[in-house]
Scaffold this active site. Structure first.
Site, PDB file in Angstrom:
ATOM      1  N   GLY A 412       0.971  -1.222  -0.254  1.00 24.56           N
ATOM      2  CA  GLY A 412      -0.147  -0.110  -0.024  1.00 24.56           C
ATOM      3  C   GLY A 412       1.004   1.281  -0.039  1.00 24.56           C
ATOM      4  N   SER A 413       0.430   2.159   0.620  1.00 24.24           N
ATOM      5  CA  SER A 413       1.094   3.589   0.611  1.00 24.24           C
ATOM      6  C   SER A 413       2.402   3.793   1.169  1.00 24.24           C
ATOM      7  CB  SER A 413      -0.053   4.577   1.213  1.00 24.24           C
ATOM      8  OG  SER A 413      -1.049   4.660   0.452  1.00 24.24           O
ATOM      9  N   THR A 414       2.879   2.836   2.051  1.00 28.29           N
ATOM     10  CA  THR A 414       4.127   2.853   2.617  1.00 28.29           C
ATOM     11  C   THR A 414       5.349   2.964   1.403  1.00 28.29           C
ATOM     12  OG1 THR A 414       4.209   0.279   2.933  1.00 28.29           O
ATOM     13  CG2 THR A 414       3.460   1.621   4.957  1.00 28.29           C
TER      14      THR A 414
END
Length: 668
Positions: A412-414
């Site tokens: 995801g956004s990491t």
């Protein structure tokens, strides 16, 4: 001339006939044949070579069983009976006894055994049956052995090495546990006793009865039913109040941190037939205990130790004649870089949520924690897990037996911090803004694909704001702008698609297929087919604190304690510092996705992430939440956590809230 030729032929035939008559058996040939059979351990045929006098003392069956029983008991292997037959045989007179020297070497459970012997051969029989025979006695087996004496063995079991954490706290220890058993003749009422014991021990009555009906059981025998912790005093007292129940202390493997370290440490169990086949030739027997999973299995060779033993003859007057003796060798004590208390605190904060967490020292590469949740108590496998308990673990929808920290998931956004770093590396200006209206965006050439962001901040977005707001559209566009080759090369510089040279098998993080613009765009914000482990994610973020270098990760102390670089110059020092500053804004900015930990008053750089998990494009999927956090002023702890199924519960903020107490305790 013809007459002379005839005489010569007759003379030649006479010589040949006489030579044939003088071709008598020799003791050297006979003993050479005997030792050949001995090396093959063909004891039945060896018996045929014994003298008639010897055969009066021992039957063929007794002879064969004597050797087989002794060799099996001492675990004889690599037997070598060495007799060096002379090149020129000696003349032997009738009735003469012949003495021939030989040596016997073998490996045994008590070590190597080597002995020098002399064999006595006698010539017996008449006519065609005349031959040399061996005057055998027990000293042929061992020089010290006399008729009527028995060879005995005593095993010295290997002491398994222990596993401890960086502060020498026990993770896998050799300890004492309570073994609950029943003495059948002391039961007041068998069916009532079995029912009570089964209920207290969470077993079925069938399981208890099966143990009581084993073939070796006698009324006065203690029959082990189940092991349990000595700490469980209330349960032990309840069991001891039942007539016929007894409790013994026994040495066993114990795991003090229970569920918190179960997936990392694993457990041991009895070697199965399959295990023995796999470990053939490595000195294992059916009575051995071996590592079944986790580091107990990974480090089996180092932990195992080496059993010892003694082979001896006990005389009638009680004296011992020792043939061989070897002390047991203790397995290695292995010290991990893990902080067991940090590991326990992280596991506790998961509160049975499904997920994975890794913690590292970003400066050295030391692994401080590897957590998988939910989990199981490995001690139950030592105590004797019941069928009901095993079934419950296997059927639990949260899959407590699954090791999540060794697996990979969509980050995801990491991944956006990594995408940002790759963009900087390729000359993207972090202050350049893009102005997009609304929550969705798609290229005009796309037919059925679009990028959605959580919210429209209503302002132009530069790299700093894109990380603060975790803007999918910004990073999708940056990945598209870089193109497939530059983007994937940038990921590989951070260790994607590369196996870790690590002390525990961790699945490699992967880029997956990027065979369309849509997949390239999705990969830029951690979707598509990109997969990461929490350990690798933590390692990639360590580059931001190490001037663009990623230290080699390690889990076991020792030679690897010297800091080594796994990925050098994944990005430049300046680019690493830029990303770190932007990640601190994710915490400090009021709209930052990590602002929930701002009140800790510590300079923390962090990034949240939410990864959508769908079986198909139109399916209603779930979401995994992520959070990575690191202290920038005193960088000794960097953590990456993932929690499953956070959709509708606050997304990644669920993970932030769970990690916060750990950050508060360990960052000062």
């Amino acid at each position: 001339m013809k007459k002379l030729a005839l005489v010569s032929s007759l003379l030649l035939m006479s010589v040949l006939f006489l030579a044939g008559c003088s071709d008598e058996p020799s003791p050297e040939d006979r003993f050479a044949a005997y030792t050949k059979l001995w090396n093959k351990q063909d004891f039945a045929k060896m018996y045929d070579y014994l003298s008639p006098e010897t055969k009066k003392e021992i039957s063929a069956d007794e002879f064969e069983k004597r050797y087989e029983k002794i060799y099996t008991g001492i675990e004889a292997d690599q037997l070598k009976v060495d007799y060096k037959q002379p090149k020129e045989e000696k003349d032997h007179k009738d009735g003469e006894k012949v003495s021939l020297s030989y040596t016997v070497d073998m490996s045994t459970m008590a070590g190597a055994v080597s002995s020098d012997h002399k064999a006595t051969l006698v010539k017996e029989g008449e006519g065609e049956k005349e031959n040399w025979y061996i005057k055998w006695d027990e000293s042929y087996i061992f020089p010290q052995l006399e008729a009527g004496e028995k060879v005995s063995v005593e095993s010295y079991p290997a002491i398994r090495g222990e596993i401890v954490d960086r502060n020498e706290r026990g993770l896998a220890m050799n300890g004492t546990v309570a073994e609950v058993g029943i003495v059948p003749e002391k039961m007041a009422n068998e069916s009532e006793t079995v029912k009570k014991v089964a209920g207290i021990l969470n077993m079925s009555t069938d399981e208890v009865n099966q143990k009581l009906k084993q073939t070796w059981v006698k009324p006065s025998y203690f029959v082990p039913i189940k092991k349990m912790s000595n700490d469980n005093t209330a349960t032990l007292e309840k069991l001891l109040s039942i007539a016929g129940v007894s409790v013994n202390n026994t040495e066993e493997r114990i795991y003090p941190y229970k569920e918190a370290t179960a997936h990392l440490i694993g457990y041991v169990g009895e070697a199965s037939a399959e295990d023995l086949e796999k470990l053939k030739g490595k000195g294992y027997t059916a009575s051995d205990v071996i590592g079944k999973r986790g580091l107990e299995e990974v480090l089996e060779a180092r932990l195992k130790g080496k059993p010892g033993g003694k082979i001896f003859i006990k005389t009638e007057d009680g004296e011992e004649k020792v043939i061989a003796e070897k002390p047991a060798e203790e397995g290695e004590t292995i010290t991990l870089t893990i902080d067991a208390e940090l590991q326990k605190d992280i596991f506790k904060q998961y509160k049975n949520e499904a997920g994975s967490a890794s913690a590292i020292d970003p400066k050295t590469g030391e692994t401080l924690a590897l957590v998988s949740s939910p989990s199981f108590d490995p001690n139950k496998y030592i105590f004797g897990i019941t069928k009901a308990e095993q079934k419950a673990l296997e059927e639990d929808p949260k899959k407590p037996l699954l090791n999540r920290f060794s697996s990979t998931f969509a980050p995801g956004s990491t991944i956006k911090a990594i995408t940002a770093a790759i963009a900087l590396k390729n000359g993207v200006d972090p202050k350049e803004s893009i102005n997009i209206q609304g929550k969705t965006w798609a290229k005009s050439t796309w037919k059925d694909h679009s990028i959605t962001r959580v919210s429209d901040p209503g302002v132009p977005i530069d790299m700093d704001k894109a990380l603060i707001y975790s803007d999918n559209i910004y990073f999708a566009q940056k990945a598209l702008g870089l193109g497939k080759e530059k983007f994937t090369n940038g990921l590989k510089a951070f260790g994607f698609d590369e196996s870790l040279n690590y002390d525990y098998p961790i699945k490699a993080s992967s880029i997956g297929k990027i065979d369309s613009e849509g997949r390239l765009a999705d990969a830029g914000y951690g979707q598509a087919q990109v997969q990461m482990s929490t350990l690798h994610l933590a390692m990639t973020y360590s580059a931001f604190l190490n001037e663009g270098n990623i230290p080699a990760p390690f889990l076991i102390t020792g030679d690897k304690m010297e800091k080594k670089i796994w990925k050098e110059n994944a990005i430049s020092a300046d680019q690493a510092n830029q990303v770190t500053k932007m990640l601190t804004q994710v915490v400090e900015h009021p709209k930052g996705s990590g602002h929930g930990i701002a009140d800790l008053g510590i300079k923390i750089a962090a990034k949240t992430g939410t990864a959508e998990i769908k079986a198909s494009k139109n399916a209603d999927g779930t979401e995994n939440g992520w959070f990575v956090a690191m202290d920038t002023e005193d960088p000794e702890l960097l953590m990456a956590w993932m929690m499953e199924d956070v959709k509708g519960r606050g997304g990644s903020h669920v993970v932030v809230d769970h990690m916060k107490p750990v950050l508060k305790k360990y960052l000062k």
